[in-house]
Design a protein around this motif. Structure first.
Motif, PDB file in Angstrom:
ATOM      1  N   LEU A  52       0.807  -1.218   0.000  1.00  0.00           N
ATOM      2  CA  LEU A  52       0.000   0.000   0.000  1.00  0.00           C
ATOM      3  C   LEU A  52       0.842   1.271   0.000  1.00  0.00           C
ATOM      4  O   LEU A  52       0.302   2.378  -0.067  1.00  0.00           O
ATOM      5  CB  LEU A  52      -0.930  -0.001   1.219  1.00  0.00           C
ATOM      6  CG  LEU A  52      -1.999  -1.104   1.235  1.00  0.00           C
ATOM      7  CD1 LEU A  52      -2.769  -1.060   2.557  1.00  0.00           C
ATOM      8  CD2 LEU A  52      -2.949  -0.967   0.062  1.00  0.00           C
ATOM      9  N   TYR A  54       3.307   2.048   2.463  1.00  0.00           N
ATOM     10  CA  TYR A  54       3.614   2.534   3.804  1.00  0.00           C
ATOM     11  C   TYR A  54       4.645   1.629   4.469  1.00  0.00           C
ATOM     12  O   TYR A  54       4.970   0.557   3.972  1.00  0.00           O
ATOM     13  CB  TYR A  54       2.338   2.564   4.661  1.00  0.00           C
ATOM     14  CG  TYR A  54       1.255   3.456   4.103  1.00  0.00           C
ATOM     15  CD1 TYR A  54       1.278   4.833   4.312  1.00  0.00           C
ATOM     16  CD2 TYR A  54       0.214   2.929   3.348  1.00  0.00           C
ATOM     17  CE1 TYR A  54       0.285   5.652   3.793  1.00  0.00           C
ATOM     18  CE2 TYR A  54      -0.781   3.736   2.817  1.00  0.00           C
ATOM     19  CZ  TYR A  54      -0.747   5.102   3.045  1.00  0.00           C
ATOM     20  OH  TYR A  54      -1.715   5.910   2.520  1.00  0.00           O
ATOM     21  N   THR A  60       0.262   2.652   8.183  1.00  0.00           N
ATOM     22  CA  THR A  60      -0.844   2.558   7.236  1.00  0.00           C
ATOM     23  C   THR A  60      -2.124   3.109   7.851  1.00  0.00           C
ATOM     24  O   THR A  60      -2.495   2.721   8.961  1.00  0.00           O
ATOM     25  CB  THR A  60      -1.093   1.081   6.851  1.00  0.00           C
ATOM     26  OG1 THR A  60       0.126   0.500   6.411  1.00  0.00           O
ATOM     27  CG2 THR A  60      -2.139   0.973   5.761  1.00  0.00           C
ATOM     28  N   GLU A  64      -7.318   2.106   5.001  1.00  0.00           N
ATOM     29  CA  GLU A  64      -6.653   1.412   3.905  1.00  0.00           C
ATOM     30  C   GLU A  64      -6.317  -0.028   4.289  1.00  0.00           C
ATOM     31  O   GLU A  64      -6.449  -0.953   3.474  1.00  0.00           O
ATOM     32  CB  GLU A  64      -5.395   2.161   3.482  1.00  0.00           C
ATOM     33  CG  GLU A  64      -5.666   3.509   2.828  1.00  0.00           C
ATOM     34  CD  GLU A  64      -4.446   4.076   2.137  1.00  0.00           C
ATOM     35  OE1 GLU A  64      -3.732   3.303   1.457  1.00  0.00           O
ATOM     36  OE2 GLU A  64      -4.198   5.284   2.273  1.00  0.00           O
ATOM     37  N   ALA A  67      -9.549  -2.031   4.277  1.00  0.00           N
ATOM     38  CA  ALA A  67      -9.997  -2.259   2.908  1.00  0.00           C
ATOM     39  C   ALA A  67      -9.183  -3.368   2.248  1.00  0.00           C
ATOM     40  O   ALA A  67      -9.728  -4.200   1.501  1.00  0.00           O
ATOM     41  CB  ALA A  67      -9.893  -0.967   2.098  1.00  0.00           C
ATOM     42  N   ALA A  68      -7.891  -3.399   2.523  1.00  0.00           N
ATOM     43  CA  ALA A  68      -7.038  -4.454   1.972  1.00  0.00           C
ATOM     44  C   ALA A  68      -7.442  -5.812   2.527  1.00  0.00           C
ATOM     45  O   ALA A  68      -7.506  -6.805   1.790  1.00  0.00           O
ATOM     46  CB  ALA A  68      -5.575  -4.161   2.284  1.00  0.00           C
TER      47      ALA A  68
END
Length: 246
Positions: A52, A54, A60, A64, A67-68
């Motif tokens: 992502l 980070y 992170t 996010e 969502a991953a």
């Protein structure tokens, strides 16, 4: 469905016949793990963070990361357990709710304060785990990470004490990350009184030997993603040099 998947994941933690989890970083890697025949999928926070853009250590944004995890959970038909570091500052109830919304039925929770890098008091961490358990009920399999070895504190007594407190607080499994010595693994497994997760890395006993030592879960952390990324860099180098990467 959530309760059934959580129960299935919990039942896979068998001392002597460990659950093996090659940690994944996206939906594609999760699908590949499932195709290989593994009965569950685990994310690795460091690997997901890098994908992502980070760094590991709760850099992170929580949205996010969740969502991953949700994309990974949607990609497979087996239980998914998510490495969520220490919860990204969420209160236990919100953490449980947001994990449930992703479709994950398990999580790793570490006992290091991401803001300071220091170990959290064992009592405070046990209270946090108990609150997560209360909020999630039995729909979440909690793998409680013990960071004493990672912080250079090699006292087995301290690790065992933390492990026992975390299990009493409702954790399903304890994870003394960076513990790799065979005799120490065997002793801790015998003393802690619950399922133990060991990180497989260079120098660690083989998965077969870890099973003989009574380990209930074996994970790979960010190691597989690092190996895949190193291979990808080789391919890119070949393309740059005008050679076939295949």
């Amino acid at each position: 469905m959530t309760t059934a998947k959580a129960a299935a994941l919990r039942a896979l933690h068998v001392p002597g016949n460990p659950l093996v989890l090659p940690n994944v970083w996206d939906a594609a890697s999760a699908g590949a793990v499932r195709e290989a025949g593994f009965p569950a999928v685990a994310t690795g926070s460091a690997a997901v963070a890098r994908v992502l853009g980070y760094e590991d250590g709760e850099d992170t944004p929580v949205g996010e990361m969740m969502a991953a995890v949700a994309r990974i959970a949607r990609a497979v038909d087996v239980p998914v357990t998510a490495d969520v570091e220490r919860g990204y500052g969420l209160k236990p109830t919100e953490l449980a709710e947001r994990l449930a919304a992703t479709g994950a039925v398990g999580c790793n929770l570490e006992d290091t304060d991401p803001r300071t890098g220091e170990l959290i008091d064992a009592g405070a961490q046990a209270e946090f785990l108990a609150e997560v358990r209360s909020a999630a009920g039995q729909d979440l399999v909690i793998n409680a990470r013990i960071d004493t070895y990672a912080r250079g504190r090699t006292s087995r007594q301290e690790a065992v004490e933390r492990g026992r407190r975390y299990l009493e607080a409702g954790a399903d499994c304890v994870y003394p990350i960076m513990l790799g010595d065979e005799s120490e693994i065997q002793a801790l497994v015998a003393e802690v009184g619950g399922p133990v997760n060991i990180l497989f890395r260079p120098g660690t006993p083989s998965p077969g030997r870890l099973a003989e030592l009574g380990v209930a879960r074996i994970s790979f952390g960010g190691g597989l993603h690092q190996a895949v990324h190193a291979y990808a860099r080789e391919l890119f180098g070949k393309v740059k040099a005008g050679r076939s990467p295949y």
